[in-house]
Write a protein that holds these residues in place. Structure first.
Motif, short mmCIF file in Angstrom:
data_model
loop_
_atom_site.label_atom_id
_atom_site.label_comp_id
_atom_site.label_asym_id
_atom_site.label_seq_id
_atom_site.Cartn_x
_atom_site.Cartn_y
_atom_site.Cartn_z
N SER A 1 0.85 -1.20 0.00
CA SER A 1 0.00 0.00 0.00
C SER A 1 0.88 1.24 0.00
N GLY A 2 1.22 1.68 -1.19
CA GLY A 2 2.09 2.84 -1.34
C GLY A 2 1.32 4.03 -1.89
N ILE A 3 1.83 4.62 -2.95
CA ILE A 3 1.19 5.79 -3.55
C ILE A 3 -0.19 5.41 -4.08
N GLY A 4 -1.20 6.18 -3.72
CA GLY A 4 -2.57 5.89 -4.14
C GLY A 4 -3.11 4.61 -3.56
N ASN A 5 -2.52 4.14 -2.46
CA ASN A 5 -2.89 2.86 -1.83
C ASN A 5 -2.75 1.68 -2.80
N LEU A 6 -1.82 1.83 -3.74
CA LEU A 6 -1.46 0.75 -4.66
C LEU A 6 -0.01 0.35 -4.38
N PRO A 7 0.44 -0.79 -4.90
CA PRO A 7 1.83 -1.20 -4.66
C PRO A 7 2.84 -0.16 -5.14
N SER A 8 3.91 -0.02 -4.38
CA SER A 8 5.03 0.85 -4.73
C SER A 8 6.33 0.15 -4.36
N LEU A 9 7.43 0.65 -4.87
CA LEU A 9 8.74 0.19 -4.43
C LEU A 9 9.35 1.23 -3.51
N GLN A 10 9.89 0.77 -2.38
CA GLN A 10 10.50 1.65 -1.40
C GLN A 10 12.02 1.64 -1.60
N PHE A 11 12.57 2.82 -1.89
CA PHE A 11 14.01 2.98 -2.07
C PHE A 11 14.59 3.66 -0.84
N THR A 12 15.65 3.08 -0.29
CA THR A 12 16.33 3.65 0.86
C THR A 12 17.83 3.46 0.70
N SER A 13 18.59 4.24 1.43
CA SER A 13 20.05 4.13 1.43
C SER A 13 20.58 4.07 0.00
N SER A 14 21.35 3.04 -0.34
CA SER A 14 21.93 2.95 -1.68
C SER A 14 21.14 2.01 -2.59
N GLY A 15 19.92 1.66 -2.19
CA GLY A 15 19.11 0.72 -2.97
C GLY A 15 18.81 1.25 -4.36
N ASN A 16 19.07 0.44 -5.38
CA ASN A 16 18.75 0.86 -6.74
C ASN A 16 18.50 -0.35 -7.64
N PHE A 17 17.98 -0.06 -8.82
CA PHE A 17 17.84 -1.02 -9.90
C PHE A 17 18.67 -0.53 -11.07
N THR A 18 19.22 -1.45 -11.85
CA THR A 18 20.01 -1.05 -13.01
C THR A 18 19.67 -1.89 -14.23
N LEU A 19 19.93 -1.29 -15.39
CA LEU A 19 19.77 -1.96 -16.69
C LEU A 19 20.91 -1.48 -17.57
N ALA A 20 21.73 -2.41 -18.05
CA ALA A 20 22.94 -2.04 -18.79
C ALA A 20 22.63 -1.32 -20.10
N SER A 21 21.59 -1.75 -20.81
CA SER A 21 21.26 -1.10 -22.08
C SER A 21 19.80 -1.30 -22.42
N LEU A 22 19.17 -0.27 -22.93
CA LEU A 22 17.79 -0.36 -23.39
C LEU A 22 17.75 -1.06 -24.74
N ALA A 23 16.77 -1.92 -24.93
CA ALA A 23 16.66 -2.68 -26.17
C ALA A 23 16.52 -1.77 -27.39
#
Length: 282
Positions: free
Chosen positions: A110-132
């Motif tokens: 229950s995040g933004i708009g009471n819908l699922p969200s991802l919580q980012f803290t500290s150095s948490g991140n996602f990465t993608l080496a290259s866009l298709a």
């Protein structure tokens, strides 16, 4: 008048009734949440986002193929975020943002708009080496987010490129910044706990920022734009200037959208997350 204490039987009956009410309330809350997410899924699936030319990446929070099903548990780490811009990307795992081994991004039911969200803290991140779809130095980017930690005097980067050519989008308490070789910013106030629909037109002749408003624009000075060779979500490409807060949706096009297209995308996000966006049309 003689006062009589509750008997053990009466107390047992009261406890049973309380238990039944607790279960009913819990199940009722669960049903309400299920109905809310189901409605959001239908709204997302029926939207025209896929029909807008130039869509290169779409990270959504409610469609069934976006996260590993085992990760959809409140406050548990999420391994990846799948691009749902095309069925091919989903089936082949293309454009999949993955969590780096040393970082942690958690799922919030229950995040933004009471819908699922991802919580980012500290150095948490996602990465993608290259866009298709490859790199483009023109792009329209839309992000739904909410900062949850005081800015102080710091800047939080929520989206960047992946390799040595930066293309960072950042926010502070009073500014929105773009760093792409050089750095430019526009005056814009952000408040901890507020929910935002952001639209950004990245272009060399002067980039534009739209914050909870389809028409009102904050512009930055002309600068070269490196474009997104890949993606880093939650920090800059070096893992610094981390964003602390919730991110629910990211949509990227490899061209500058028209005014009517921008209005549609921001209106879709406004209605989905119950965030007031001036000038929205849906």
């Amino acid at each position: 008048m003689t006062k009589r204490a509750f008997s053990l039987i009466e107390l047992a009956v009261v406890l049973v009734v309380i238990g039944i009410l607790t279960v009913a309330i819990t199940k009722g809350s669960s049903l309400i949440y299920s109905a809310r997410t189901s409605s959001a899924k239908s709204f997302t699936a029926s939207s025209k986002i896929h029909e807008i030319d130039g869509l290169v990446a779409w990270y959504d929070n409610v469609l069934p193929d976006n996260f590993d099903s085992a990760d959809k548990v409140d406050n548990e780490p999420v391994a990846y975020w799948q691009d749902v811009s095309s069925q091919y990307n989903i089936s082949e795992g293309s454009n999949r943002l993955t969590r780096t081994q040393s970082s942690e991004v958690v799922y919030r039911t229950s995040g933004i708009g009471n819908l699922p969200s991802l919580q980012f803290t500290s150095s948490g991140n996602f990465t993608l080496a290259s866009l298709a779809a490859g790199n483009s130095n023109l792009s329209s980017v839309f992000v739904v987010l909410s900062p949850t930690f005081s800015f102080g005097g710091s800047t939080m980067t929520f989206l960047d490129s992946f390799d040595t050519s930066d293309n960072a989008l950042s926010m502070s308490a009073t500014k929105f910044s773009i760093e792409s070789g050089s750095s430019q910013s526009a005056n814009q106030n952000f408040t901890v706990g507020e929910e935002y629909v952001l639209g950004v037109n990245l272009k060399g002749g002067g980039s534009e920022i739209f914050v909870n408003d389809v028409d009102s624009v904050a512009s930055v000075a002309s600068m070269a734009i490196n474009g997104f060779s890949g993606l880093t979500l939650g920090t800059d490409r070096g893992g610094a200037d981390n964003f602390t807060g919730l991110i629910s949706e990211v949509i990227i096009f490899d061209r500058i959208l028209t005014e009517s297209e921008r209005r549609y995308v921001m209106s879709y996000l406004s209605k989905k997350y119950k965030i007031r966006v001036e000038g929205s049309s849906i």
